[in-house]
Design an enzyme around this catalytic site. Structure first.
Site, PDB file in Angstrom:
ATOM      1  N   THR A  13      13.812  -3.258 -24.196  1.00  0.00           N
ATOM      2  CA  THR A  13      13.944  -3.045 -22.755  1.00  0.00           C
ATOM      3  C   THR A  13      12.843  -3.780 -22.028  1.00  0.00           C
ATOM      4  O   THR A  13      11.812  -4.117 -22.614  1.00  0.00           O
ATOM      5  CB  THR A  13      13.837  -1.529 -22.428  1.00  0.00           C
ATOM      6  N   GLY A  14      13.047  -4.011 -20.746  1.00  0.00           N
ATOM      7  CA  GLY A  14      11.990  -4.553 -19.920  1.00  0.00           C
ATOM      8  C   GLY A  14      11.436  -3.453 -19.018  1.00  0.00           C
ATOM      9  O   GLY A  14      10.673  -3.725 -18.095  1.00  0.00           O
ATOM     10  N   LYS A  18      11.522   3.767 -18.937  1.00  0.00           N
ATOM     11  CA  LYS A  18      12.462   4.233 -19.965  1.00  0.00           C
ATOM     12  C   LYS A  18      11.704   4.554 -21.241  1.00  0.00           C
ATOM     13  O   LYS A  18      11.964   5.545 -21.901  1.00  0.00           O
ATOM     14  CB  LYS A  18      13.466   3.119 -20.309  1.00  0.00           C
ATOM     15  N   ASP A  71      21.424   1.673 -22.181  1.00  0.00           N
ATOM     16  CA  ASP A  71      22.056   1.147 -20.975  1.00  0.00           C
ATOM     17  C   ASP A  71      22.504   2.330 -20.127  1.00  0.00           C
ATOM     18  O   ASP A  71      23.205   3.220 -20.610  1.00  0.00           O
ATOM     19  CB  ASP A  71      23.241   0.240 -21.311  1.00  0.00           C
ATOM     20  N   PHE A 146      11.702   5.677 -11.331  1.00  0.00           N
ATOM     21  CA  PHE A 146      12.118   4.302 -11.061  1.00  0.00           C
ATOM     22  C   PHE A 146      13.562   4.286 -10.576  1.00  0.00           C
ATOM     23  O   PHE A 146      14.240   5.320 -10.551  1.00  0.00           O
ATOM     24  CB  PHE A 146      11.978   3.454 -12.336  1.00  0.00           C
ATOM     25  N   ASP A 149      16.000   7.007  -8.856  1.00  0.00           N
ATOM     26  CA  ASP A 149      15.409   8.349  -8.945  1.00  0.00           C
ATOM     27  C   ASP A 149      15.182   9.014  -7.581  1.00  0.00           C
ATOM     28  O   ASP A 149      15.407  10.227  -7.457  1.00  0.00           O
ATOM     29  CB  ASP A 149      14.068   8.298  -9.709  1.00  0.00           C
ATOM     30  N   ARG A 175      19.267  10.535 -19.764  1.00  0.00           N
ATOM     31  CA  ARG A 175      18.595   9.801 -20.860  1.00  0.00           C
ATOM     32  C   ARG A 175      18.107  10.797 -21.917  1.00  0.00           C
ATOM     33  O   ARG A 175      18.279  10.560 -23.114  1.00  0.00           O
ATOM     34  CB  ARG A 175      17.423   8.992 -20.293  1.00  0.00           C
TER      35      ARG A 175
HETATM   36  P1  ITT Z   1      16.615  -2.639 -19.308  1.00  0.00           P
HETATM   37  O1  ITT Z   1      18.027  -3.143 -19.104  1.00  0.00           O
HETATM   38  O2  ITT Z   1      15.620  -3.718 -19.506  1.00  0.00           O
HETATM   39  O3  ITT Z   1      16.548  -1.581 -20.373  1.00  0.00           O
HETATM   40  P2  ITT Z   1      17.025  -1.647 -16.632  1.00  0.00           P
HETATM   41  O4  ITT Z   1      16.097  -0.968 -15.671  1.00  0.00           O
HETATM   42  O5  ITT Z   1      17.724  -2.867 -16.184  1.00  0.00           O
HETATM   43  O6  ITT Z   1      16.184  -1.871 -17.960  1.00  0.00           O
HETATM   44  P3  ITT Z   1      19.678  -0.415 -17.028  1.00  0.00           P
HETATM   45  O7  ITT Z   1      20.353  -1.734 -17.027  1.00  0.00           O
HETATM   46  O8  ITT Z   1      20.026   0.561 -18.097  1.00  0.00           O
HETATM   47  O9  ITT Z   1      18.073  -0.577 -17.122  1.00  0.00           O
HETATM   48  O10 ITT Z   1      19.837   0.350 -15.671  1.00  0.00           O
HETATM   49  C1  ITT Z   1      20.650  -0.103 -14.619  1.00  0.00           C
HETATM   50  C2  ITT Z   1      20.019   0.300 -13.313  1.00  0.00           C
HETATM   51  O11 ITT Z   1      20.157   1.718 -13.184  1.00  0.00           O
HETATM   52  C3  ITT Z   1      18.564  -0.061 -13.248  1.00  0.00           C
HETATM   53  O12 ITT Z   1      18.354  -1.013 -12.243  1.00  0.00           O
HETATM   54  C4  ITT Z   1      17.837   1.211 -12.897  1.00  0.00           C
HETATM   55  O13 ITT Z   1      17.210   1.027 -11.665  1.00  0.00           O
HETATM   56  C5  ITT Z   1      18.921   2.271 -12.784  1.00  0.00           C
HETATM   57  N1  ITT Z   1      18.589   3.383 -13.678  1.00  0.00           N
HETATM   58  C6  ITT Z   1      18.784   3.469 -15.019  1.00  0.00           C
HETATM   59  N2  ITT Z   1      18.303   4.622 -15.495  1.00  0.00           N
HETATM   60  C7  ITT Z   1      17.790   5.292 -14.440  1.00  0.00           C
HETATM   61  C8  ITT Z   1      17.137   6.523 -14.276  1.00  0.00           C
HETATM   62  O14 ITT Z   1      16.871   7.317 -15.295  1.00  0.00           O
HETATM   63  N3  ITT Z   1      16.749   6.852 -13.049  1.00  0.00           N
HETATM   64  C9  ITT Z   1      16.986   6.062 -11.998  1.00  0.00           C
HETATM   65  N4  ITT Z   1      17.581   4.884 -12.059  1.00  0.00           N
HETATM   66  C10 ITT Z   1      17.980   4.488 -13.270  1.00  0.00           C
END
Ligand code: ITT
Length: 190
Positions: A13-14, A18, A71, A146, A149, A175
């Site tokens: 992940t970036g 998470k 994801d 993030f 949220d 999650r």
């Molecule tokens: P990676 O793909 O690098 O893991 P990402 O932030 O892009 O990180 P996702 O593609 O899984 O992660 O998430 C899609 C979007 O949904 C992302 O832009 C987050 O801002 C949002 N998101 C994911 N999980 C979240 C959470 O627990 N709370 C709030 N927003 C979330």
């Protein structure tokens, strides 16, 4: 004294938030999670599970170590499940304010967050899912966490995810549910 076996598992992940959330959940299951950097490819598909598994298999090609990919997406009922699997793109383009604008004047604020965690631990390949429903607020609240949220209040709670500590979010989050299922599975295997 009996030796406790722990599994080192990479989270590809970036997103360091998470990692922090998942580490707290998985540690009691004997899993030491670390962040790994091979590029997480993100295909366009209608299912989070598919997106996560394609990314996990791809990451395995370069990393060659046991790994997971998370994801996640926000599915808003009044928008027929949008942004769902497109959440990353929508977050980067419209952001939180764009979502609130799309919902302006809308009474149905129901939405669900979903997570699919793909595990590659050869010969095993599995996906674990978690889902938490709640409501979208009318304005952003809170500064922790993030992504979306600040605008999501899980059912049975009065605060947004962004008004919670990591531990509080982990008690109810999409999650956390997916990671706990993964943790129980791995614990039963080792
Ligand atoms: P990676 O793909 O690098 O893991 P990402 O932030 O892009 O990180 P996702 O593609 O899984 O992660 O998430 C899609 C979007 O949904 C992302 O832009 C987050 O801002 C949002 N998101 C994911 N999980 C979240 C959470 O627990 N709370 C709030 N927003 C979330």
């Amino acid at each position: 004294m009996a030796e406790t076996r722990r599994l080192r598992l990479a989270l590809v992940t970036g997103n360091k938030h998470k990692l922090r959330e998942a580490q707290e959940i998985l540690s009691p299951y004997g899993i030491d999670l670390y962040m790994a950097g091979p590029e997480k490819i993100e295909i366009q598909a209608d299912s989070l599970s598919k997106i996560a598994m394609v990314a996990a298999r791809h990451a395995w090609e370069s990393l060659g170590k046991p790994l997971i990919v998370d994801d996640s997406g926000l599915f808003i009922e009044a928008l027929n499940g949008f942004p769902g699997p497109y959440s990353r793109y929508v977050y980067d383009t419209l952001g939180v304010d764009g979502i609130l604008k799309l919902l302006e004047g809308e009474e149905n604020r129901h939405a669900c967050f979903k997570t699919a965690v793909a595990l590659v631990l050869p010969p095993l390949e599995m996906v674990f899912e978690g889902k938490t429903c709640g409501t979208i607020t009318t304005r952003p609240k809170g500064s922790s966490g993030f992504g979306f949220d600040p605008i999501f209040v899980p059912e049975g709670c009065s605060r947004t995810y962004a008004e919670m500590t990591v531990s509080e979010k982990n008690k109810v989050s999409h999650r956390a549910k997916a990671m706990k299922t993964l943790g129980s599975f791995i614990k039963s295997m080792f």
